[in-house]
Motif scaffolding. Structure first.
Motif, PDB file in Angstrom:
ATOM      1  N   THR A  99       1.059  -1.238   0.155  1.00  0.00           N
ATOM      2  CA  THR A  99      -0.041  -0.175  -0.295  1.00  0.00           C
ATOM      3  C   THR A  99       1.010   1.012   0.220  1.00  0.00           C
ATOM      4  OG1 THR A  99      -1.327  -1.324   1.397  1.00  0.00           O
ATOM      5  CG2 THR A  99      -2.069   0.961   1.396  1.00  0.00           C
ATOM      6  N   TYR A 100       0.705   2.510  -0.992  1.00  0.00           N
ATOM      7  CA  TYR A 100       1.188   3.130  -0.791  1.00  0.00           C
ATOM      8  C   TYR A 100       0.701   4.467  -1.212  1.00  0.00           C
ATOM      9  CZ  TYR A 100       1.954   1.826  -6.169  1.00  0.00           C
ATOM     10  OH  TYR A 100       1.755   1.861  -7.003  1.00  0.00           O
ATOM     11  N   GLU A 101       1.084   5.725  -1.844  1.00  0.00           N
ATOM     12  CA  GLU A 101       0.255   6.967  -2.074  1.00  0.00           C
ATOM     13  C   GLU A 101       0.955   7.094  -2.848  1.00  0.00           C
ATOM     14  OE1 GLU A 101       0.322  11.149  -0.750  1.00  0.00           O
ATOM     15  OE2 GLU A 101      -0.797  10.021   0.925  1.00  0.00           O
ATOM     16  N   LYS A 102       0.581   7.526  -4.680  1.00  0.00           N
ATOM     17  CA  LYS A 102       0.873   8.005  -5.544  1.00  0.00           C
ATOM     18  C   LYS A 102      -0.455   9.007  -5.831  1.00  0.00           C
ATOM     19  CE  LYS A 102       2.076   7.246 -10.372  1.00  0.00           C
ATOM     20  NZ  LYS A 102       2.242   6.064 -11.025  1.00  0.00           N
ATOM     21  N   ALA A 103       0.171  10.476  -6.283  1.00  0.00           N
ATOM     22  CA  ALA A 103      -0.738  11.649  -6.566  1.00  0.00           C
ATOM     23  C   ALA A 103      -1.630  11.599  -5.595  1.00  0.00           C
ATOM     24  CB  ALA A 103      -0.653  10.860  -8.534  1.00  0.00           C
ATOM     25  N   HIS A 104      -0.878  11.758  -4.118  1.00  0.00           N
ATOM     26  CA  HIS A 104      -2.162  12.158  -3.555  1.00  0.00           C
ATOM     27  C   HIS A 104      -3.810  10.650  -3.290  1.00  0.00           C
ATOM     28  CE1 HIS A 104      -0.264  15.619  -2.047  1.00  0.00           C
ATOM     29  NE2 HIS A 104      -0.579  16.376  -4.093  1.00  0.00           N
ATOM     30  N   LYS A 105      -3.145   9.998  -3.582  1.00  0.00           N
ATOM     31  CA  LYS A 105      -4.307   8.094  -3.535  1.00  0.00           C
ATOM     32  C   LYS A 105      -3.425   7.325  -3.280  1.00  0.00           C
ATOM     33  CE  LYS A 105      -7.319  10.456  -7.861  1.00  0.00           C
ATOM     34  NZ  LYS A 105      -8.382  10.064  -8.713  1.00  0.00           N
ATOM     35  N   GLU A 106      -4.533   7.211  -2.574  1.00  0.00           N
ATOM     36  CA  GLU A 106      -3.392   5.294  -1.379  1.00  0.00           C
ATOM     37  C   GLU A 106      -4.067   4.343  -3.204  1.00  0.00           C
ATOM     38  OE1 GLU A 106      -4.291   2.902   2.352  1.00  0.00           O
ATOM     39  OE2 GLU A 106      -5.525   2.365   0.772  1.00  0.00           O
ATOM     40  N   ARG A 107      -3.031   3.272  -3.451  1.00  0.00           N
ATOM     41  CA  ARG A 107      -2.425   2.723  -4.194  1.00  0.00           C
ATOM     42  C   ARG A 107      -2.022   1.012  -2.939  1.00  0.00           C
ATOM     43  NH1 ARG A 107      -3.458   3.310  -9.698  1.00  0.00           N
ATOM     44  NH2 ARG A 107      -1.932   2.111 -10.297  1.00  0.00           N
ATOM     45  N   LYS A 108      -3.020   0.640  -4.089  1.00  0.00           N
ATOM     46  CA  LYS A 108      -2.496  -1.274  -3.819  1.00  0.00           C
ATOM     47  C   LYS A 108      -2.019  -2.575  -4.763  1.00  0.00           C
ATOM     48  CE  LYS A 108      -6.380  -0.518   0.167  1.00  0.00           C
ATOM     49  NZ  LYS A 108      -7.696  -1.557   0.375  1.00  0.00           N
ATOM     50  N   ARG A 109      -1.081  -3.151  -4.327  1.00  0.00           N
ATOM     51  CA  ARG A 109      -0.707  -3.899  -5.641  1.00  0.00           C
ATOM     52  C   ARG A 109      -0.151  -4.790  -4.840  1.00  0.00           C
ATOM     53  NH1 ARG A 109       4.783  -1.988  -7.595  1.00  0.00           N
ATOM     54  NH2 ARG A 109       5.227  -1.924  -4.997  1.00  0.00           N
ATOM     55  N   ILE A 110      -0.687  -6.201  -5.460  1.00  0.00           N
ATOM     56  CA  ILE A 110      -0.477  -7.976  -4.785  1.00  0.00           C
ATOM     57  C   ILE A 110       0.497  -8.559  -5.370  1.00  0.00           C
ATOM     58  CG2 ILE A 110      -2.369  -8.903  -5.647  1.00  0.00           C
ATOM     59  CD1 ILE A 110      -2.075  -9.489  -2.378  1.00  0.00           C
ATOM     60  N   TRP A 126      -3.692  -4.942  -9.004  1.00  0.00           N
ATOM     61  CA  TRP A 126      -4.333  -3.440  -8.494  1.00  0.00           C
ATOM     62  C   TRP A 126      -4.879  -2.597  -7.864  1.00  0.00           C
ATOM     63  CZ3 TRP A 126       0.726  -1.220  -8.841  1.00  0.00           C
ATOM     64  CH2 TRP A 126       1.582  -1.223 -10.135  1.00  0.00           C
ATOM     65  N   ASN A 127      -5.215  -2.160  -7.007  1.00  0.00           N
ATOM     66  CA  ASN A 127      -6.097  -1.702  -6.142  1.00  0.00           C
ATOM     67  C   ASN A 127      -7.676  -2.434  -6.082  1.00  0.00           C
ATOM     68  OD1 ASN A 127      -4.968   0.765  -6.049  1.00  0.00           O
ATOM     69  ND2 ASN A 127      -5.932   0.964  -8.682  1.00  0.00           N
ATOM     70  N   GLU A 128      -8.490  -2.288  -5.922  1.00  0.00           N
ATOM     71  CA  GLU A 128      -9.948  -2.989  -6.673  1.00  0.00           C
ATOM     72  C   GLU A 128      -9.861  -4.434  -6.331  1.00  0.00           C
ATOM     73  OE1 GLU A 128     -11.387  -1.280  -9.902  1.00  0.00           O
ATOM     74  OE2 GLU A 128     -10.150  -1.250  -8.111  1.00  0.00           O
ATOM     75  N   TYR A 129      -8.627  -5.308  -7.343  1.00  0.00           N
ATOM     76  CA  TYR A 129      -8.290  -6.336  -7.833  1.00  0.00           C
ATOM     77  C   TYR A 129      -7.535  -6.423  -6.473  1.00  0.00           C
ATOM     78  CZ  TYR A 129     -11.035  -5.085 -12.149  1.00  0.00           C
ATOM     79  OH  TYR A 129     -11.763  -4.849 -12.707  1.00  0.00           O
ATOM     80  N   ALA A 130      -6.466  -6.521  -6.363  1.00  0.00           N
ATOM     81  CA  ALA A 130      -5.729  -6.661  -5.206  1.00  0.00           C
ATOM     82  C   ALA A 130      -6.272  -6.511  -4.438  1.00  0.00           C
ATOM     83  CB  ALA A 130      -4.393  -5.556  -5.209  1.00  0.00           C
ATOM     84  N   GLN A 131      -6.534  -5.534  -3.192  1.00  0.00           N
ATOM     85  CA  GLN A 131      -7.790  -6.032  -1.965  1.00  0.00           C
ATOM     86  C   GLN A 131      -8.697  -7.188  -2.129  1.00  0.00           C
ATOM     87  OE1 GLN A 131      -7.458  -3.669   0.299  1.00  0.00           O
ATOM     88  NE2 GLN A 131      -8.517  -5.638   1.672  1.00  0.00           N
ATOM     89  N   GLN A 132      -9.675  -7.726  -3.381  1.00  0.00           N
ATOM     90  CA  GLN A 132     -10.490  -8.799  -3.064  1.00  0.00           C
ATOM     91  C   GLN A 132      -9.482 -10.321  -3.119  1.00  0.00           C
ATOM     92  OE1 GLN A 132     -13.055  -8.611  -6.864  1.00  0.00           O
ATOM     93  NE2 GLN A 132     -13.380  -6.631  -6.629  1.00  0.00           N
TER      94      GLN A 132
END
Length: 330
Positions: A3-14, A31-37
């Motif tokens: 989990t990290y921040e890019k362009a002031h938005k939280e992004r997720k990656r697995i 990425w993001n919602e797919y990573a969380q799922q």
């Protein structure tokens, strides 16, 4: 999951890897919602069970490692092994290292066969050894629940095994099938591989247990297909594999030393993954040539097996045969 921040938005990656039955591996990133799922799904799964993933609308990038980079990483591995330090590991743990290479060369310690017997704590390790014998007396499959892939039992077996028994199970017929993990009647059964092999390296020999995905990689067929063919041809007692498919195969085995092994002095170890990549095998054995007095080349063939501690009971084997016969004759 990162989990990290890019362009002031939280992004997720697995990151994960997919492997087919032929052993081909491809690295993937969600990425993001797919990573969380994906993470939420893995959190509720048993970490030792296989997960099947279907990737749709994926962006594909093909990456080739430059030979100079490969040679540099190989030399760093050698230096790390000689120095026993961790300075190289931070370099080798970058995203340029293949996941399988990292797992077998960096993440887990390399052990010889004799080392395993002396281990006194639970751990996973990598062993390079050659399969010398397929121990046919243990059978080659088990009937499994399609939900969790755990071995199913008849109600009679389950009553001897379970500490608490649900009323719904008590009301079942004696020949009903019960999943000990789901703790309920199992109405959908499949067949999974479970094969005992005797392996040997320069220091000795030991028994490993190989399960479905690794056996399938060697055999090239599913346990269910093989068993169905046996039942249809009325040949359910023979051992179906050609010995040449296993014998003299030199592999890297990632094995577990469990609390059960330690508490019961049980010297049969579960294989979590195998690797037959020749470059990885060469790197694993490069700095670990063992020389000992005496030749162990014929050790396995000369051993007298003490099968009392590890042999499947005849009743258990017959139960597995009966369940699979019922499954394929419906």
């Amino acid at each position: 999951m990162d989990t990290y921040e890019k362009a002031h938005k939280e992004r997720k990656r697995i990151n994960f890897e997919l492997q087919d039955v032929d052993g081909n591996i491809v690295g993937c990133t969600s990425w993001n919602e797919y990573a969380q799922q994906f993470k939420d799904f893995l959190d509720i799964k048993n970490p030792t069970e296989s997960v099947m993933a279907v990737i749709q609308h994926g962006k594909i990038n093909e990456w080739h490692e430059i030979d100079e980079v490969f040679q540099l990483r190989k030399s760093l591995l050698v230096q790390q092994g000689q120095a026993g330090g961790s300075s190289s590991q931070s370099i080798l743990s970058s995203t340029t290292v293949f996941p399988v290479r990292q797992e077998f060369l960096i993440d887990y310690p390399k052990k010889n066969v004799d080392d395993i017997i002396e281990i006194e704590t639970t751990m996973s390790c990598v062993v390079v050894a050659t399969i010398k014998i397929v121990q046919e007396n243990y059978g080659w499959f088990y009937p499994a629940c399609r939900k969790c892939f755990k071995k199913v039992l008849t109600k009679t077996e389950y009553l001897q095994y379970a500490q608490t028994i649900a009323e719904s199970v008590m009301n079942l017929a004696p020949t009903s099938l019960v999943c000990p993990k789901c703790e309920e009647e199992c109405t959908s059964v499949t067949i999974k591989f479970k094969v005992h092999v005797r392996v040997q390296d320069e220091t000795g020999s030991v028994t490993f247990v190989m399960f479905d995905k690794d056996v399938m990689k060697i055999v090239g067929s599913s346990a269910s297909d093989i068993r169905e063919h046996q039942v249809k041809s009325n040949d359910t007692q023979s051992f179906p594999f050609e010995h040449t498919q296993f014998l003299e195969k030199k592999l890297a085995f990632k094995v577990d030393i469990t609390q059960y092994n330690l508490n019961h002095d049980y010297r049969v170890y579960t294989v979590q993954k195998i690797c037959d990549d020749p470059d990885i095998l060469d790197e694993l054995v490069a700095d670990n040539v063992v020389s000992r007095d005496g030749d162990v080349a014929d050790e396995v063939s000369q051993e007298v097996w003490d099968s009392k501690a590890v042999q499947l009971s005849e009743d258990s084997q017959r139960a597995g045969d009966s369940i699979s016969n019922r499954l394929f004759r419906r």
